[in-house]
Motif scaffolding. Structure first.
Motif, PDB file in Angstrom:
ATOM      1  N   ALA A 111      10.062  -2.333  30.993  1.00  0.00           N
ATOM      2  CA  ALA A 111      10.312  -1.399  32.089  1.00  0.00           C
ATOM      3  C   ALA A 111       9.133  -0.457  32.288  1.00  0.00           C
ATOM      4  CB  ALA A 111      11.571  -0.573  31.806  1.00  0.00           C
ATOM      5  N   GLY A 146      14.908   0.325  21.987  1.00  0.00           N
ATOM      6  CA  GLY A 146      15.470  -0.528  20.929  1.00  0.00           C
ATOM      7  C   GLY A 146      16.203   0.258  19.861  1.00  0.00           C
ATOM      8  N   CYS A 196      23.475  -3.962  25.213  1.00  0.00           N
ATOM      9  CA  CYS A 196      23.354  -2.558  25.640  1.00  0.00           C
ATOM     10  C   CYS A 196      24.705  -1.877  25.882  1.00  0.00           C
ATOM     11  CB  CYS A 196      22.486  -2.465  26.890  1.00  0.00           C
ATOM     12  SG  CYS A 196      20.778  -2.924  26.575  1.00  0.00           S
ATOM     13  N   THR A 204      17.777  -9.131  21.477  1.00  0.00           N
ATOM     14  CA  THR A 204      18.458  -9.845  22.579  1.00  0.00           C
ATOM     15  C   THR A 204      18.500 -11.348  22.304  1.00  0.00           C
ATOM     16  OG1 THR A 204      17.707  -8.163  24.123  1.00  0.00           O
ATOM     17  CG2 THR A 204      18.439 -10.243  25.081  1.00  0.00           C
ATOM     18  N   LYS A 248       8.146   3.225  33.216  1.00  0.00           N
ATOM     19  CA  LYS A 248       8.751   4.548  33.235  1.00  0.00           C
ATOM     20  C   LYS A 248       7.718   5.537  33.756  1.00  0.00           C
ATOM     21  CE  LYS A 248       9.500   3.038  29.404  1.00  0.00           C
ATOM     22  NZ  LYS A 248       9.520   1.682  28.792  1.00  0.00           N
ATOM     23  N   LYS A 278       7.387  -4.659  21.173  1.00  0.00           N
ATOM     24  CA  LYS A 278       6.669  -4.169  19.994  1.00  0.00           C
ATOM     25  C   LYS A 278       7.316  -2.914  19.413  1.00  0.00           C
ATOM     26  CE  LYS A 278       3.666  -0.882  22.302  1.00  0.00           C
ATOM     27  NZ  LYS A 278       4.086  -0.998  23.706  1.00  0.00           N
ATOM     28  N   LEU A 294      18.414   2.318  20.327  1.00  0.00           N
ATOM     29  CA  LEU A 294      19.793   2.582  20.773  1.00  0.00           C
ATOM     30  C   LEU A 294      20.774   1.494  20.336  1.00  0.00           C
ATOM     31  CD1 LEU A 294      19.004   3.710  24.435  1.00  0.00           C
ATOM     32  CD2 LEU A 294      19.562   5.184  22.498  1.00  0.00           C
TER      33      LEU A 294
HETATM   34  N1  LIG Z   1      21.799   1.024  24.915  1.00  0.00           N
HETATM   35  C1  LIG Z   1      20.967   0.149  24.382  1.00  0.00           C
HETATM   36  N2  LIG Z   1      21.312  -0.555  23.279  1.00  0.00           N
HETATM   37  C2  LIG Z   1      20.464  -1.441  22.735  1.00  0.00           C
HETATM   38  N3  LIG Z   1      19.211  -1.702  23.184  1.00  0.00           N
HETATM   39  C3  LIG Z   1      18.820  -1.014  24.267  1.00  0.00           C
HETATM   40  C4  LIG Z   1      19.653  -0.075  24.927  1.00  0.00           C
HETATM   41  N4  LIG Z   1      18.981   0.444  25.979  1.00  0.00           N
HETATM   42  C5  LIG Z   1      17.783  -0.169  25.981  1.00  0.00           C
HETATM   43  N5  LIG Z   1      17.681  -1.051  24.960  1.00  0.00           N
HETATM   44  C6  LIG Z   1      16.554  -1.942  24.657  1.00  0.00           C
HETATM   45  O1  LIG Z   1      15.367  -1.177  24.601  1.00  0.00           O
HETATM   46  C7  LIG Z   1      14.247  -2.005  24.962  1.00  0.00           C
HETATM   47  C8  LIG Z   1      13.433  -1.275  26.001  1.00  0.00           C
HETATM   48  O2  LIG Z   1      12.970  -0.077  25.447  1.00  0.00           O
HETATM   49  P1  LIG Z   1      11.642   0.609  25.948  1.00  0.00           P
HETATM   50  O3  LIG Z   1      11.766   0.971  27.374  1.00  0.00           O
HETATM   51  O4  LIG Z   1      11.324   1.685  24.980  1.00  0.00           O
HETATM   52  O5  LIG Z   1      10.619  -0.607  25.808  1.00  0.00           O
HETATM   53  P2  LIG Z   1       9.266  -0.911  26.597  1.00  0.00           P
HETATM   54  O6  LIG Z   1       8.455   0.322  26.613  1.00  0.00           O
HETATM   55  O7  LIG Z   1       9.572  -1.553  27.895  1.00  0.00           O
HETATM   56  O8  LIG Z   1       8.639  -2.028  25.666  1.00  0.00           O
HETATM   57  P3  LIG Z   1       7.302  -2.045  24.810  1.00  0.00           P
HETATM   58  O9  LIG Z   1       7.045  -0.642  24.321  1.00  0.00           O
HETATM   59  O10 LIG Z   1       7.600  -2.989  23.694  1.00  0.00           O
HETATM   60  O11 LIG Z   1       6.244  -2.548  25.723  1.00  0.00           O
HETATM   61  C9  LIG Z   1      14.826  -3.305  25.524  1.00  0.00           C
HETATM   62  O12 LIG Z   1      14.696  -4.327  24.555  1.00  0.00           O
HETATM   63  C10 LIG Z   1      16.307  -2.947  25.743  1.00  0.00           C
HETATM   64  O13 LIG Z   1      17.144  -4.079  25.582  1.00  0.00           O
END
Ligand SMILES: Nc1ncnc2c1ncn2[C@@H]1O[C@H](COP(=O)(O)OP(=O)(O)OP(=O)(O)O)[C@@H](O)[C@H]1O
Ligand SMILES: [Mg+2]
Length: 342
Positions: free
Chosen positions: A17, A285, A237, A218, A19, A193, A287
Motif C-alpha cells: 500500500a 503485519g 485481517c 497471507t 501511504k 519485509k 496487527l
Molecule cells: N488487521 C490486520 N491483521 C493482520 N494483518 C494486517 C492487518 N492489517 C494489515 N495487515 C497486513 O499488514 C501488511 C501491510 O502492512 P504495511 O502497510 O505496513 O506494509 P507495506 O509498507 O505495504 O509493506 P513493506 O513495508 O513490506 O513494503 C499486509 O501484509 C496486511 O495483510
C-alpha cells in the motif's frame, strides 16, 4: 494557516500500500493535516496507486519526502579514524566499495558519524563509529522520478529503516516517554519485509531487512484454509470466529520470523554494544493475532506494539480520523519521513 511552505507530504510507497501523510511543521510541532492510503495490487500498478492516493488525499502542497528500501539499499556500520564530515564523505567512498555489489560509480553514498569509539589502547588514534548508507543510483533516481511524474517535488529521499527510527524518536518526544535505557529493537512488519533497527542511546546501531512479513502470513492462511490469497487476506485481517484457524496457520511463519529477528539481536549483542531490553513492533503485519506473544517467545525479549501517531496533533477537517487511527500501525515510516528535517 496550513497552506504554507511548512507543509510536507510524506510518501511511503510500501509493497502492499501507498501511504501519504500531509503534515504541517511549526518549530517542534508536527500536525497531521492530511492522510490517504491506497492498496498496491501489483508491482505494475505502483505508480497508479500513488496517483490515486494523491487524488484521494486532496493535498495542498508538492514538497515531498519519500524513502527507498530493499536490496538496492545497503546499510553498514564501520569504525574509522575520527575525521571531519567532509573528509568522511570522501573516505567512505573507498570503504563502501568493499560492501557494494554494484559499481561504485552507480552508487549514491551517505555517511554520518555516530560518535567516538572508546579504544582500549590510549596511544591509538581516536576512532568513531560511522553509519554508511549506499543506494543504487538508478533505484533512487527512478523513485524520485516517480514522484516528479506525479507533480511532486522530492526534497529528500530517506531509507525506510532510518525513517522508522525517526518516528520512534518523535513518539518518545511527543508522548513524553522517558528515553529507553540500554538498547531496544524496532521491528516493523510490513507486507514483503520486516525491518529490524536496533537503537542504543537513541542512535541506530544495527539495521537489517528480513524478507518475511504479512504476505507470508497471507500465503500460510491461503494454504491452510485452502482459499485464494485474496480471501485469505480478508480472513487474516478480520478473522471473526476463525481466529484459532488463523493463529494456527500463521504460527510457523511467526516462529520463522522470530528466529530471524533473534539472529539479528544475537549478532548485535555479540558485538558488545549492549543488551536489547525491549522489542517495539509496528507495521501492518504486527496487527495479526499473537504476533507479539510469538516474537516474545522466539526472542526471549519483552515485546510490545507502539502507535506511531500517538501524541501527534491531527487537524481533522480534511481527513478521515477513524481511517487514520485504524491504519496507525502501518504509518511508522511515513511519520519518520514527515518529521525529517528538509
Ligand atoms: N488487521 C490486520 N491483521 C493482520 N494483518 C494486517 C492487518 N492489517 C494489515 N495487515 C497486513 O499488514 C501488511 C501491510 O502492512 P504495511 O502497510 O505496513 O506494509 P507495506 O509498507 O505495504 O509493506 P513493506 O513495508 O513490506 O513494503 C499486509 O501484509 C496486511 O495483510
Ligand atoms: Mg512498509
Amino acid at each position: 494557516m496550513f497552506g504554507s511552505r511548512k507543509n510536507v507530504l510524506a510518501v511511503d510507497v510500501g509493497s502492499s500500500a501507498v501511504k501519504i501523510l500531509e503534515v504541517h511543521r511549526d518549530r517542534d510541532d508536527l500536525v497531521i493535516t492530511g492522510f490517504s492510503r491506497v492498496d498496491v495490487a501489483s508491482d505494475t500498478n505502483r505508480a497508479d496507486a500513488i496517483g490515486e492516493c494523491l487524488k484521494r488525499g486532496k493535498f495542498g502542497g508538492k514538497r515531498t519526502v519519500t524513502a527507498v528500501s530493499g536490496k538496492a539499499v545497503i546499510t553498514r556500520f564501520l569504525t574509522m579514524v575520527r575525521m571531519s564530515h567532509e573528509e568522511l564523505q570522501r573516505a567512505v567512498a573507498f570503504e563502501a566499495e568493499k560492501y557494494i555489489p554494484w559499481p561504485i560509480e552507480e552508487s549514491q553514498i551517505d555517511a554520518v558519524s555516530l560518535g567516538d569509539v572508546q579504544s582500549q589502547d590510549p596511544n591509538a588514534p581516536p576512532e568513531m563509529r560511522v553509519l554508511v548508507v549506499a543506494a543504487k543510483k538508478s533505484h533512487v533516481t527512478d523513485h524520485a522520478q516517480m514522484m516528479v511524474d506525479h507533480g511532486l517535488l522530492p526534497l529528500a529521499i530517506d531509507v525506510d529503516a532510518l525513517a522508522l527510527a525517526t518516528a520512534f524518536e518523535i513518539h518518545g518526544r511527543v508522548t513524553g516517554s522517558p528515553p529507553p535505557q540500554g538498547a531496544i529493537a524496532l521491528v516493523d512488519i510490513g507486507s514483503s519485509k520486516t525491518i529490524v533497527n536496533i537503537l542504543s542511546g537513541g542512535t541506530t546501531r544495527f539495521v537489517r531487512e528480513v524478507d518475511m512479513a504479512g504476505s507470508d502470513m497471507t500465503q500460510a492462511v491461503s494454504r491452510k484454509l485452502a482459499v485464494e490469497p485474496f480471501e485469505a487476506e480478508r480472513i487474516k485481517c478480520g478473522p471473526g470466529d476463525r481466529a484459532a484457524d488463523i493463529e494456527d496457520a500463521i504460527g510457523p511463519t511467526l516462529s520463522d520470523l522470530g528466529n530471524e529477528i533473534s539472529l539479528s539481536l544475537d549478532y548485535f549483542e555479540h558485538q558488545g554494544e549492549g543488551t536489547v531490553e525491549m522489542v517495539y513492533l509496528s507495521g501492518g503485519g504486527s496487527l495479526a493475532p499473537t504476533v507479539a506473544e510469538s516474537l516474545e517467545r522466539a526472542t526471549g525479549k519483552k515485546t510490545q506494539t507502539w502507535n506511531p501517531i500517538e501524541g501527534l496533533k491531527v487537524h481533522g477537517s480534511r481527513l478521515d480520523v477513524d481511517e487514520l487511527n485504524a491504519r496507525a500501525a502501518s504509518l511508522a515510516v511515513a511519520v519518520g519521513l514527515a518529521a525529517r528535517e528538509v
